[in-house]
Design a protein around this motif. Structure first.
Motif, mmCIF file in Angstrom:
data_model
loop_
_atom_site.group_PDB
_atom_site.id
_atom_site.type_symbol
_atom_site.label_atom_id
_atom_site.label_comp_id
_atom_site.label_asym_id
_atom_site.label_seq_id
_atom_site.Cartn_x
_atom_site.Cartn_y
_atom_site.Cartn_z
ATOM 1 N N GLN A 1 0.819 -1.202 0.000
ATOM 2 C CA GLN A 1 0.000 0.000 0.000
ATOM 3 C C GLN A 1 0.856 1.256 0.000
ATOM 4 O O GLN A 1 0.575 2.220 -0.699
ATOM 5 N N SER B 1 0.592 4.563 -2.793
ATOM 6 C CA SER B 1 0.127 5.915 -2.493
ATOM 7 C C SER B 1 0.710 6.377 -1.178
ATOM 8 O O SER B 1 0.938 5.575 -0.262
ATOM 9 N N ASP C 1 -5.809 4.244 2.457
ATOM 10 C CA ASP C 1 -7.076 3.968 1.774
ATOM 11 C C ASP C 1 -8.217 4.269 2.738
ATOM 12 O O ASP C 1 -8.764 3.369 3.393
ATOM 13 N N SER D 1 -13.570 4.047 -5.518
ATOM 14 C CA SER D 1 -12.569 3.055 -5.094
ATOM 15 C C SER D 1 -12.369 3.087 -3.589
ATOM 16 O O SER D 1 -12.210 2.038 -2.949
ATOM 17 N N ALA D 2 -12.390 4.277 -2.995
ATOM 18 C CA ALA D 2 -12.207 4.388 -1.544
ATOM 19 C C ALA D 2 -13.342 3.703 -0.802
ATOM 20 O O ALA D 2 -13.120 3.040 0.220
ATOM 21 N N THR E 1 -12.828 -0.061 -1.166
ATOM 22 C CA THR E 1 -11.668 -0.460 -0.372
ATOM 23 C C THR E 1 -12.028 -0.555 1.105
ATOM 24 O O THR E 1 -11.723 -1.553 1.770
#
Length: 760
Positions: free
Chosen positions: A196, A200, A204, A238-239, A242
């Motif tokens: 992860q 980024s 997340d 996506s967040a 996730t």
């Protein structure tokens, strides 16, 4: 071991290609030789047998081939009736037949993948005629004409050895269960912490999206539904997924539910396919392994499932997966924009209906502020970099204006992530307004003048900037300066391109030079790539070339690809009048709304581009083409443009800019400008030579560098041939070891003169 004989019908497509079909099955393959073809088909049969203890039935013991010629009249059928065509066609069909073990006979019509049984050999001809004519009469005229072009096939066979007595051991799974296809195509999810961090700088987290996360958890884990998160780009789809999957994963471990989670890109499913039917087998194995792993799979870019696998949505991977989804044999989640969801509903309704949709809307300004505060707190605590409040406010303002097509919080997360990476690489501990402006310039190429409201626009300097680069074209200078003023004031329409122009005029008078000057001024400050996208529209003179420009299916066209890579740019559609008129229909949406949307709902945004089209329409009315003292007025060009293009296209162009023919004084200025540019070349700079051009040389080059047909186009060639090459030869013959002055002139004997004066 017993052997099963499969009739193999193969067609010579060309000298190097054979198409083979196992009669009585859906299995086909292509190879360059008969041996290779048989090997490929046998390998597939053996793989199926070894893995599943399964193989297609085949009962004919000694297959034979007969070509049957039939006459059929093509007809179109509709609810209104049958409409036959005038001509009768002769079509030859291959028929494969032979005795089966129980004493009966079997006949195959491979072209239509149909078969029937009969009991006496004398029944063969009548039954073949009846069955074949029935199938041919049901076929469309298009298919009948295709059948006439089929080459004559040859019959061979493939033998598969099987053990009827063997006991099947299901896949050889151990208690640890290794998933070969799943591990090869998908990634376990969630990723490890180290993975992860490499993806980024931010966690997340679905800040301000708790309601959507709870809804997703309920549908995924509570009702075991297939879920599609729908929202604009950047809203946090996506967040949400996730966060939901992470929480379900934690619950699964605590309650020992045994869920596993996987993430996959659609194109990986078909990337390794080697023969026809290979990816279908892969998908079946993938679904089987997911079921055994109690797996939930997250498909990124869900709409690509409709583009992958076949020629269209109806034979795509999505269509193949539809039954598994509807029967509850596959648990899938993903995300899509509203346009992509609409395209899925239109192109493959059954696939879209298999999903429960969770829509997420835009965040309010207050919510965006909270998200950016959370990002700043995380950066301060974990990365030891402070993002100052005034920097966050500036980021919000810049993104709101210059990225209106993307949504918060995604665009803020992306920009701040890049700014943090830049700060850490520079070992900076703080991100303020200066750092935000610097990073924004690097990403967009926009000058600081546009990004800082407190900087005034010097209108005199602006006009001088363009007049120095665009000579003899006052209307063009005025048009370009107006664009800059409107954009600086923030009054341009945010839902269209920044501006759109049609530059009309004769060849070689500065149209392309004007485009370059504008692109450098607007977007040339920080981008690594050129901010000018040039497309030669003379390459798109036929309607079918539209797909090469815009794109179709999986592949984007030249225009879409270029603008996606450089969204802040000047788009030059050169010699636009030479393109097919149908291409302009596709450009209407671009000029009117600033977007192009393909059949799958994917948007390409043009709202940060300046669209400029150039044309020579109307130039034929001039008395002196290219340059001179006479030139047609703007009305002649406008009339020619309006005659060529449809009114709805012309009305969407902001301004028609007419370029005048060049006057004698303009020609001299352009020559002086080009010669001045030569002084900056590396050879002069590194030797310290101060170059001076005499007036006689300027006048000579002005005379030979301009052409009645091509205007100023030949000037560069004249400079290279008459100045650069002779000077290069002189410098190689006379190496300069100290700074000095090089006077370059033109003699009465029509020769270049070079006079070197070393500095004392």
């Amino acid at each position: 071991m017993e052997k099963i004989i499969y009739p193999l019908l193969y067609y010579p497509i060309n000298e190097d290609t054979l198409l083979g079909q196992l009669v009585g099955t859906d299995i086909e393959a292509v190879d360059s030789s008969l041996a290779g073809l048989k090997k490929t088909l046998l390998s597939y049969l053996q793989k199926q047998y070894k893995k599943y203890d399964d193989y297609p039935p085949s009962e004919i013991q000694s297959p034979r081939l007969k070509m049957v010629e039939l006459q059929v009249r093509p007809s179109y059928r509709s609810q209104g009736g049958v409409f036959p065509l005038p001509d009768t066609l002769k079509i030859r069909l291959p028929i494969v037949y032979g005795a089966v073990e129980d004493g009966h006979y079997e006949c195959h019509i491979p072209t239509f993948r149909e078969n029937f049984f009969y009991y006496e050999p004398k029944q063969f001809d009548a039954l073949v005629q009846h069955a074949s004519l029935t199938l041919l009469n049901q076929a469309t005229p298009e298919k009948l004409y295709r059948l006439m072009r089929y080459p004559k096939p040859v019959l061979d066979h493939v033998e598969l050895r099987v053990n009827y007595e063997r006991e099947y051991f299901w896949g050889g799974w151990s208690h640890e269960r290794t998933y070969e296809v799943l591990n090869r195509l998908a990634e376990p999810y969630p990723p490890t912490k180290s993975q992860q961090r490499s993806l980024s700088v931010f966690p997340d987290a679905a800040w301000e999206r708790e309601e959507a996360v709870a809804q997703a958890m309920d549908k995924i884990a509570g009702t075991r539904s297939n879920v599609l998160i729908v929202g604009r780009s950047g809203t946090g789809k996506s967040a949400v997924l996730t966060a939901a999957l992470k929480r379900i994963s934690n619950q699964s471990r605590k309650q020992q539910l045994g869920y596993t989670f996987w993430r996959i890109m659609p194109q990986r499913i078909t990337a390794s396919a080697k023969y026809l039917g290979d990816w279908e087998e892969t998908v079946e194995t993938l679904v089987e392994e997911l079921s055994m792993a109690n797996g939930i799979i997250w498909v990124e870019q869900m709409v690509q499932l409709l583009q992958t696998g076949g020629e269209g949505p109806e034979d795509s991977v999505a269509a193949f997966l539809m039954n598994f989804l509807q029967q509850g044999k596959l648990h899938m989640v993903g995300e899509a924009t509203p346009q992509e969801l609409e395209s899925m509903r239109r192109l493959l309704p059954g696939f879209a209906e298999a999903f429960q949709v969770i829509e997420i809307g835009e965040l309010t300004e207050q919510q965006v502020s909270k998200v950016m505060n959370e990002l700043a707190n995380y950066a301060a605590q974990n990365l030891k970099v402070d993002i100052l409040p005034e920097a966050r406010e500036l980021v919000y303002r810049l993104l709101l204006r210059y990225h209106p097509y993307a949504s918060f919080p995604g665009k803020a997360v992306s920009f701040l992530g890049q700014s943090l990476n830049e700060a850490r690489s520079r070992q900076e501990r703080q991100i303020g307004k200066t750092e935000v402006i610097r990073n924004f310039i690097q990403q967009t190429g926009l000058p600081e003048l546009f990004l800082r409201d407190e900087l005034p626009l010097d209108q005199k300097a602006l006009k001088s900037h363009f007049e120095a680069r665009i000579i003899g074209q006052p209307q063009a200078v005025d048009a370009l300066t107006r664009v800059v003023k409107i954009f600086k004031a923030g009054l341009n329409n945010p839902h269209r391109p920044i501006a759109s122009f049609l530059f009309a005029g004769p060849t070689g008078v500065g149209k392309t030079a004007s485009v370059k000057a504008l692109s450098e001024y607007f977007f040339g400050k920080g981008q690594r790539q050129s901010p000018l996208i040039r497309i030669d529209m003379s390459e798109f003179q036929h309607p079918e070339q539209l797909t090469r420009l815009i794109g179709a299916g999986r592949q984007p066209g030249q225009l879409v690809k270029e603008v996606r890579e450089r969204p802040f740019s000047v788009l030059l559609l050169d010699e636009v009048e030479k393109a097919d008129l149908s291409i302009f229909d596709a450009l209407l949406g671009l000029l009117d709304e600033g977007v192009l949307v393909d059949a799958y709902g994917r948007e390409t945004n043009f709202r940060n581009t300046i669209v400029i089209m150039t044309s020579n329409l109307g130039a034929s009315n001039r008395s002196v083409p290219g340059f001179g003292d006479k030139y047609p007025d703007a009305a002649a060009y406008r009339s020619a443009v309006e005659r060529h293009f449809r009114p709805e296209f012309v009305n969407r162009i902001d301004e028609l800019v007419v370029f005048e023919s060049l006057k004698a004084k303009d020609i001299l200025k352009i020559t002086e400008k080009e010669l001045e540019g030569l002084k900056g070349r590396e050879g002069f700079q590194k030797t310290g030579l101060e170059v001076q051009f005499e007036p006689a040389l300027v006048h000579y080059l002005a005379r030979i560098g301009f052409d009645e047909r091509y205007g100023a186009r030949p000037l560069q060639r004249a400079l290279e041939d008459h100045v650069v090459m002779p000077v290069a030869r002189w410098m190689l013959k006379h190496p300069v070891d100290r700074p000095g002055r090089l006077i370059i002139g033109w003699s009465d004997r029509q020769q270049l003169t070079l006079n070197y004066l070393p500095k004392k």
